[in-house]
Motif scaffolding. Structure first.
Motif, PDB file in Angstrom:
ATOM      1  N   ARG A  66      -9.211  -4.203  -7.277  1.00  0.00           N
ATOM      2  CA  ARG A  66      -8.097  -3.839  -6.392  1.00  0.00           C
ATOM      3  C   ARG A  66      -6.738  -4.171  -7.017  1.00  0.00           C
ATOM      4  NH1 ARG A  66     -10.697  -6.902  -2.248  1.00  0.00           N
ATOM      5  NH2 ARG A  66     -12.473  -5.651  -1.687  1.00  0.00           N
ATOM      6  N   THR A  79      -8.477   7.080  -7.762  1.00  0.00           N
ATOM      7  CA  THR A  79      -8.010   5.936  -6.966  1.00  0.00           C
ATOM      8  C   THR A  79      -9.215   5.189  -6.381  1.00  0.00           C
ATOM      9  OG1 THR A  79      -6.077   7.232  -6.355  1.00  0.00           O
ATOM     10  CG2 THR A  79      -6.490   5.268  -5.060  1.00  0.00           C
ATOM     11  N   THR A  80     -10.182   5.943  -5.845  1.00  0.00           N
ATOM     12  CA  THR A  80     -11.375   5.317  -5.267  1.00  0.00           C
ATOM     13  C   THR A  80     -12.116   4.510  -6.341  1.00  0.00           C
ATOM     14  OG1 THR A  80     -11.549   7.281  -3.887  1.00  0.00           O
ATOM     15  CG2 THR A  80     -13.423   5.789  -3.869  1.00  0.00           C
ATOM     16  N   VAL A 130       2.118   1.915  -3.425  1.00  0.00           N
ATOM     17  CA  VAL A 130       1.031   2.392  -4.289  1.00  0.00           C
ATOM     18  C   VAL A 130       0.808   3.884  -4.042  1.00  0.00           C
ATOM     19  CG1 VAL A 130      -1.460   2.223  -4.728  1.00  0.00           C
ATOM     20  CG2 VAL A 130      -0.116   0.153  -4.429  1.00  0.00           C
ATOM     21  N   ASN A 137       0.819  -1.218   0.000  1.00  0.00           N
ATOM     22  CA  ASN A 137       0.000   0.000   0.000  1.00  0.00           C
ATOM     23  C   ASN A 137       0.851   1.265   0.000  1.00  0.00           C
ATOM     24  OD1 ASN A 137      -2.271  -1.487  -0.065  1.00  0.00           O
ATOM     25  ND2 ASN A 137      -2.994  -0.983   1.988  1.00  0.00           N
ATOM     26  N   MET A 180     -10.187   1.387  -7.218  1.00  0.00           N
ATOM     27  CA  MET A 180     -10.218   0.412  -6.112  1.00  0.00           C
ATOM     28  C   MET A 180     -11.557  -0.325  -6.085  1.00  0.00           C
ATOM     29  SD  MET A 180      -7.536   0.151  -4.079  1.00  0.00           S
ATOM     30  CE  MET A 180      -8.093  -0.309  -2.470  1.00  0.00           C
ATOM     31  N   ILE A 181     -12.639   0.410  -6.343  1.00  0.00           N
ATOM     32  CA  ILE A 181     -13.968  -0.220  -6.328  1.00  0.00           C
ATOM     33  C   ILE A 181     -14.095  -1.202  -7.488  1.00  0.00           C
ATOM     34  CG2 ILE A 181     -16.441   0.251  -6.661  1.00  0.00           C
ATOM     35  CD1 ILE A 181     -15.948   2.857  -5.021  1.00  0.00           C
ATOM     36  N   LEU A 184      -4.190  -1.204  -9.024  1.00  0.00           N
ATOM     37  CA  LEU A 184      -3.194  -0.375  -8.329  1.00  0.00           C
ATOM     38  C   LEU A 184      -2.041  -1.208  -7.785  1.00  0.00           C
ATOM     39  CD1 LEU A 184      -5.511   2.099  -6.406  1.00  0.00           C
ATOM     40  CD2 LEU A 184      -4.228   2.524  -8.479  1.00  0.00           C
TER      41      LEU A 184
END
Lengths: 134, 139
Positions: B44, B36-37, B6, B3, B40-41, B47
């Motif tokens: 995953r 990014t959101t 990233v 993370n 991610m949705i 990223l």
């Protein structure tokens, strides 16, 4: 390679950014002795420096980097399932699967054919036992 | 990719691109967070696997598309260099993506891309010259 006058040199037409990244020996020797080509190379170098400083203006400022990292960490952590949640979810799925499979196993097992086999086996076992005892 | 890697990657590589497009630090920050959101949705893995060209291109594409919408929503003043030109120029000159890939990302033909890059280059140099002349005059 022939050296030509400053006002015009055919080789200057061949000089581009590729010359800067991969200079050939012949071309380098010519450029050193030709003012037109030297001028062209200098122009290209100036152009490259201008571009570098142009893009440098858009690099991440330190205060923005801190804020961005904080926000991104929040987003990523909130959307990434934690290990504890994964284990709880996995255990729940396992228990549900176990219950369902046990039910199906019993449903298939309790059939007239299976009960008959079970009854016959039990009967034979009791007969054998009584014979051994006697 | 961890993370932290990233997050570093998004701050150091994708923020400058967003900033270049919108020329507003806070808008650019919000753009990166929103993209990014969304990514991610959707998935995953994107990223986490930024070394793959397809994932990098997808991220640039999302940033470009959302920047276009933002520009319309917030009525940012029209600048001399369009978003399409900026995207083409930045990805080609600063990131070094192949023309084929950028053309695919912008959904245009390669010949149109070359025209965009050339026009952006001309405008960037005129702007830089103007800025340096103004600086000289001020001094």
């Amino acid at each position: 390679m022939q050296t030509e006058s400053r006002s015009y040199c055919f080789h200057s037409k061949q000089i581009g950014h590729h010359t800067l990244s991969k200079p050939s020996k012949n071309m380098s020797e010519h450029i050193e002795s030709c003012p037109t080509c030297r001028y062209k190379v200098q122009e290209l170098l100036n152009e490259r420096n201008t571009l570098e400083s142009h893009f440098k203006k858009y690099e991440t400022p330190e205060d923005i980097r801190r804020e961005l990292k904080r926000e991104l960490n929040e987003v990523i952590n909130s959307l990434t399932p934690k290990m504890k949640d994964k284990v709880v979810k996995g255990t729940k799925n396992f228990n549900a699967g176990l219950k369902l499979n046990s039910f199906h196993f019993l449903m298939h097992f309790i059939q007239p054919k299976n009960l008959k086999i079970l009854f016959v086996t039990g009967f034979l076992f009791l007969v054998a036992r009584s014979l051994i005892d006697s | 990719m961890k993370n932290t890697e990233v997050v570093d990657n998004l701050s150091d590589v994708y923020f400058p691109f967003s900033f270049y497009l919108l020329e507003d630090e806070l808008q650019a920050l919000q753009l990166v967070v929103d993209v990014t959101t969304a990514i991610m949705i959707e998935s995953r893995d994107v990223l986490g696997e930024m070394h793959k060209l397809e994932n990098r291109v997808l991220t640039y594409k999302r940033l470009y598309e959302l920047a276009l919408k933002r520009k319309l929503q917030i009525n940012l003043s029209e600048e001399e260099i369009s978003l399409k030109e900026k995207t083409a120029f930045y990805l080609s000159e600063n990131i070094g993506l192949q023309h084929q890939v950028i053309a695919l990302l912008l959904e245009i033909e390669e010949i149109e891309l070359k025209q965009l890059i050339s026009s952006a280059r001309f405008k960037v140099f005129s702007r830089e010259r103007r800025i340096s002349q103004e600086g000289t005059r001020a001094n």
